[in-house]
Design an enzyme around this catalytic site. Structure first.
Site, PDB file in Angstrom:
ATOM      1  N   HIS A 189      -6.989  -4.997  -1.372  1.00  0.00           N
ATOM      2  CA  HIS A 189      -6.303  -6.291  -1.319  1.00  0.00           C
ATOM      3  C   HIS A 189      -6.805  -7.199  -2.437  1.00  0.00           C
ATOM      4  O   HIS A 189      -6.804  -8.417  -2.309  1.00  0.00           O
ATOM      5  CB  HIS A 189      -6.544  -6.974   0.036  1.00  0.00           C
ATOM      6  CG  HIS A 189      -6.130  -6.167   1.208  1.00  0.00           C
ATOM      7  ND1 HIS A 189      -7.003  -5.343   1.889  1.00  0.00           N
ATOM      8  CD2 HIS A 189      -4.930  -6.040   1.820  1.00  0.00           C
ATOM      9  CE1 HIS A 189      -6.352  -4.753   2.876  1.00  0.00           C
ATOM     10  NE2 HIS A 189      -5.107  -5.146   2.852  1.00  0.00           N
ATOM     11  N   PRO A 236     -16.276 -25.762  14.274  1.00  0.00           N
ATOM     12  CA  PRO A 236     -15.078 -26.455  14.747  1.00  0.00           C
ATOM     13  C   PRO A 236     -14.373 -25.718  15.892  1.00  0.00           C
ATOM     14  O   PRO A 236     -13.916 -26.351  16.850  1.00  0.00           O
ATOM     15  CB  PRO A 236     -14.179 -26.506  13.506  1.00  0.00           C
ATOM     16  CG  PRO A 236     -15.114 -26.342  12.354  1.00  0.00           C
ATOM     17  CD  PRO A 236     -16.214 -25.460  12.834  1.00  0.00           C
ATOM     18  N   HIS A 268       0.824  -1.210   0.000  1.00  0.00           N
ATOM     19  CA  HIS A 268       0.000   0.000   0.000  1.00  0.00           C
ATOM     20  C   HIS A 268       0.862   1.266   0.000  1.00  0.00           C
ATOM     21  O   HIS A 268       0.385   2.343   0.327  1.00  0.00           O
ATOM     22  CB  HIS A 268      -0.911   0.021   1.225  1.00  0.00           C
ATOM     23  CG  HIS A 268      -1.748  -1.203   1.359  1.00  0.00           C
ATOM     24  ND1 HIS A 268      -2.588  -1.637   0.365  1.00  0.00           N
ATOM     25  CD2 HIS A 268      -1.859  -2.112   2.367  1.00  0.00           C
ATOM     26  CE1 HIS A 268      -3.192  -2.754   0.759  1.00  0.00           C
ATOM     27  NE2 HIS A 268      -2.758  -3.060   1.949  1.00  0.00           N
ATOM     28  N   GLY A 290      -9.914 -26.245   6.897  1.00  0.00           N
ATOM     29  CA  GLY A 290      -9.323 -27.506   7.311  1.00  0.00           C
ATOM     30  C   GLY A 290      -8.196 -27.437   8.300  1.00  0.00           C
ATOM     31  O   GLY A 290      -7.634 -28.476   8.666  1.00  0.00           O
TER      32      GLY A 290
END
Length: 608
Positions: free
Chosen positions: A238, A589, A57, A426
C-alpha cells in the site's frame, strides 16, 4: 521508475475493472451494487471461501474466483477495505451447508470490516471462520509484536491451497479441516519484496468530481520518491515505507542474496519465522508488484532458484512466477517461500496441482462452455436477513439507556475533538457524535427493535458501522454484534428469556471476548480498551453498573500517563503533549468518549 501518467477514465475504474474480469470468465457473476464477484457453479455442499480487500492488488482477489479456488471476492476502493455490507452480500451470495471461511490479509481496516462481517454472519446463522494471512518478514518480531506480520503475496498461495482443499473429493472436507490446513500454510509462509520506487494511483472523472477517495488505515502513504540510483527493501503493498534503502542499486544477484537472507537466515531471530531442515520441500513464488516486465521477472526467478541451490541447498518442488498480488504499478517484485513439509506435505502439493478455472492461476474453460452461458450481470443483490429472537429487553429501559448515553457523548464531543486534534487526526469526537446522532434518529423513527435483544444488536451494529465508519466504527460494531451472537446462542440452549442484569453482564463480557479476537489492544495500550475492559470486568465481577462506569472513567483517565502503542497517536512527538501537563496529561480521546457513553448508559438505566 513508475510513470506518473495514467489513462483517463470517465467511469469508476474499479467497477470497470471488475466488469472486465467477469467478461473474461463466463462462470463469474457480478453484483454491481456491492462490488461482489462469485462463481456461479453450485457449491452449497462444500465449504465456501470468501476473500477480498482494497482494489489495486489485481489479480488478487477477483482473479482467484473459480473452481477449486475462491467462491466469492469482494472489492473495496483502491487500497481501502470493502464495507461490512459488501462483505455480507458476498457471504450471502454463496450460502453453504458446511460453512464459510473468510480469508483476509493482516491489515487493521480489513480485519475489522471482515471480522465484523464474520460476527454478523454468525449471528444470522452462518457457520463462519476467518483466516488472517501474515507472511511479511521485513518488519521484525520486536516492532510488529502488537500487530503481527503484514499479509503480502503469500495470500495467493493460501487462496489456492485452501480453495482446492475445500473442493477436493466433491467437497468432502469439513470447515475445521479446511481452516486447519489454511492456518498451517500461513504459519509456514515467508515473503519479502523490493521496489525501485513508490506507486502512483490512477483516477477517474468520478474521483475528481467527488473531490476525495475512500480512505483506510493502510491506504496509499505518500512517501519520498527514491533517488535515481536507489531502491527500497520491504516496501509494503500500500506504498508503506520499507525497512532499508540501498544506494547504489545492486545487481539482481546481489539483491536476491540479500532478500533470501531475510527469509532463511536462522541467525536472524527477528525474522526467522519458518524453520527448515535440509530435506524440507519448498514452494517458491516470485511475484510481480505491478510494473516489472515479464522478461525481468523470469530472469529474477531464475536467479532466485540458482541462489537457493548454491547458498541453501534448496530446490523448490513447485515454482510460480507472475503477477499474483500487485501494488498497482509498483516497479518491484517479492519472493514468497512456503515450507511444504511443515505445512502438510503431499496434501499441499495435491491442492496446488488441482486445476482451476480462476483466471489468475490457469483456465480450463472450453469453447462449448463459453457458448452455453449468458450474461454475468446480477442486477439485484441478495437479501441479507436481520437476526431475530425470543430474547427480550424492556423497551422503556433500553430507550432511556441509549438516549442518555448519546446525550453524554454529544456533551463531551468538543473535548474529545480537542484531544484528538493533538493525539490523532481530529475526527474522533465527530465520529462518536455521528454514531450518537444515528442512534437518536433511529429511536425517534422507531427503526430500532428495543424489545428483541438479538435483533436490536444486529440493527445497531449495522447502524453504527455505517454512521461511524473507520476503525472506531468497526470496533464498536464488532463489540455490539458479538453481544447479539452470544444472546442468540443462549436462546438455543435456554429458549426464550428476558435479559437480567446478570445476563447482561455475561453478554458484555462476550462482546469484549469477540472484540479481542480482532484487536491486540489491551489495558495500557492507550486506546478505548483502557475504559472498556475495566467496565466489563467490574460489571462481570460485581453486577454493579455504577461501579463498572466508575472503573471505565478511572481507566480512561489513566491514559493521561500512558504512551500510545496503537494508531496515529503512537507517531506523535512527546512535545505535543506537554501543554496538557497542567491537567495531568492528555488522555486517549477514544477512551474518554467511551467512558462518557458508558456513564450515560448507567445514568439512563438508573433513571427508569
Amino acid at each position: 521508475m513508475p510513470s506518473e501518467k495514467h489513462w483517463n477514465y470517465e467511469k469508476d475504474i474499479v467497477r470497470s475493472s471488475i466488469n472486465g474480469v467477469c467478461l473474461a470468465n463466463p462462470f463469474l457473476k457480478y453484483i454491481e451494487a456491492e462490488r461482489v464477484v462469485y462463481n456461479s457453479k453450485p457449491s452449497e455442499n462444500k465449504v465456501t471461501l470468501v476473500s477480498g480487500g482494497g482494489a489495486g492488488h489485481e489479480p488478487l482477489h477477483l482473479g482467484f474466483v473459480g473452481d477449486g479456488l475462491l467462491d466469492v471476492a469482494v472489492s473495496g476502493s483502491i487500497f481501502a477495505s470493502p464495507s461490512v455490507k459488501q462483505i455480507l452480500a458476498g457471504v450471502n451470495s454463496k450460502p453453504s451447508k458446511k460453512g464459510t471461511i473468510i480469508i483476509v490479509k493482516n491489515y487493521t481496516g480489513d480485519i475489522l470490516h471482515f471480522g465484523l462481517a464474520a460476527e454478523r454472519a454468525k449471528s444470522q446463522g452462518t457457520n463462519a471462520e476467518m483466516l488472517i494471512v501474515q507472511d511479511d518478514v521485513s518488519v521484525g518480531r520486536t516492532k510488529n509484536g502488537m500487530v503481527g506480520r503484514r499479509g503480502l503475496s503469500g495470500t495467493s498461495l493460501v487462496h489456492k491451497i485452501v480453495g482446492a482443499k475445500a473442493a477436493l473429493d466433491n467437497g468432502a472436507a469439513s470447515l475445521d479441516e479446511v481452516h486447519a490446513l489454511g492456518q498451517k500454510v500461513i504459519e509456514n509462509l515467508v515473503t519479502i519484496g523490493a521496489s525501485l520506487d513508490r506507486v502512483t494511483v490512477p483516477s477517474s472523472k468520478a474521483d475528481h468530481e467527488k473531490g476525495e477517495e475512500d480512505k483506510s488505515d493502510e491506504e496509499e502513504e505518500q512517501i519520498d520518491e527514491l533517488g535515481k540510483d536507489e531502491i527500497e527493501i520491504g516496501m509494503g503493498i500500500h506504498n508503506e515505507h520499507g525497512i532499508k534503502r540501498v544506494n547504489p542499486i545492486p545487481t539482481a544477484e546481489q539483491l536476491v542474496e540479500t532478500l533470501l537472507k531475510y527469509l532463511l537466515d536462522p541467525n536472524d531471530k527477528e525474522r526467522y519465522y519458518v524453520p527448515y531442515e535440509k530435506d524440507d520441500e519448498f514452494v517458491l513464488m516470485v511475484n510481480n508488484l505491478g510494473a516489472t516486465s515479464n522478461l525481468e521477472l523470469y530472469a529474477i526467478q531464475s536467479i532466485v532458484t540458482e541462489k537457493l541451490a548454491s547458498l541453501y541447498k534448496l530446490k523448490p518442488v513447485r515454482i510460480y512466477t507472475g503477477s499474483f498480488t500487485t501494488s498497482l504499478d509498483g516497479p518491484g517484485f517479492s519472493i514468497t517461500m512456503l515450507n511444504v513439509t511443515r505445512a502438510g506435505g503431499k496434501e499441499v502439493l495435491r491442492c496446488l496441482d488441482l486445476p482451476t478455472t480462476a483466471l489468475a492461476w490457469n483456465s480450463g474453460v472450453t469453447t462449448d462452455q463459453w457458448s452455453q452461458l449468458g450474461s454475468h450481470i446480477i442486477t439485484e443483490p441478495p437479501v441479507i436477513s436481520t437476526a431475530s429472537s425470543d430474547v427480550k429487553f424492556n423497551p422503556a429501559t433500553v430507550e432511556a439507556i441509549l438516549k442518555e448515553g448519546c446525550k453524554k457523548v454529544l456533551e463531551v464531543e468538543p473535548k474529545v475533538t480537542m484531544y484528538d486534534t493533538v493525539a490523532g487526526d481530529g475526527d474522533c469526537g465527530e465520529t462518536l457524535a455521528s454514531g450518537a446522532h444515528s442512534i437518536t434518529k433511529a429511536l425517534q423513527e422507531k427503526k430500532l427493535d428495543t424489545k428483541d435483544a438479538v435483533k436490536m444488536f444486529d440493527e445497531m451494529g449495522d447502524l453504527i458501522e455505517s454512521a461511524m465508519g473507520g476503525t472506531s466504527g468497526g470496533l464498536y460494531s464488532i463489540f455490539i454484534s458479538s453481544m447479539g451472537t452470544y444472546l442468540k446462542k443462549q436462546e438455543e440452549t435456554r429458549g426464550g428469556f428476558t435479559v437480567s442484569e446478570k445476563d447482561f453482564a455475561d453478554t458484555v463480557a462476550a462482546g469484549l471476548a469477540g472484540l479481542q479476537k480482532y484487536t491486540r489492544a489491551r489495558v495500557g495500550g492507550r486506546t478505548l480498551m483502557d475504559a472498556l475492559i475495566p467496565f466489563v470486568e467490574t460489571f462481570k465481577d460485581t453486577c454493579d453498573v455504577s461501579k463498572a462506569a466508575e472503573a471505565a472513567q478511572k481507566g480512561a483517565d489513566s491514559t493521561r500517563k500512558l504512551a500510545a502503542k496503537f494508531g496515529r497517536a503512537s507517531y506523535v512527538g512527546e512535545d505535543e503533549f506537554k501543554r496538557f501537563d497542567s491537567e495531568g496529561g492528555i488522555p486517549d480521546p477514544g477512551a474518554i468518549g467511551l467512558a462518557a457513553l458508558l456513564g450515560g448508559f448507567v445514568a439512563g438505566y438508573k433513571s427508569v
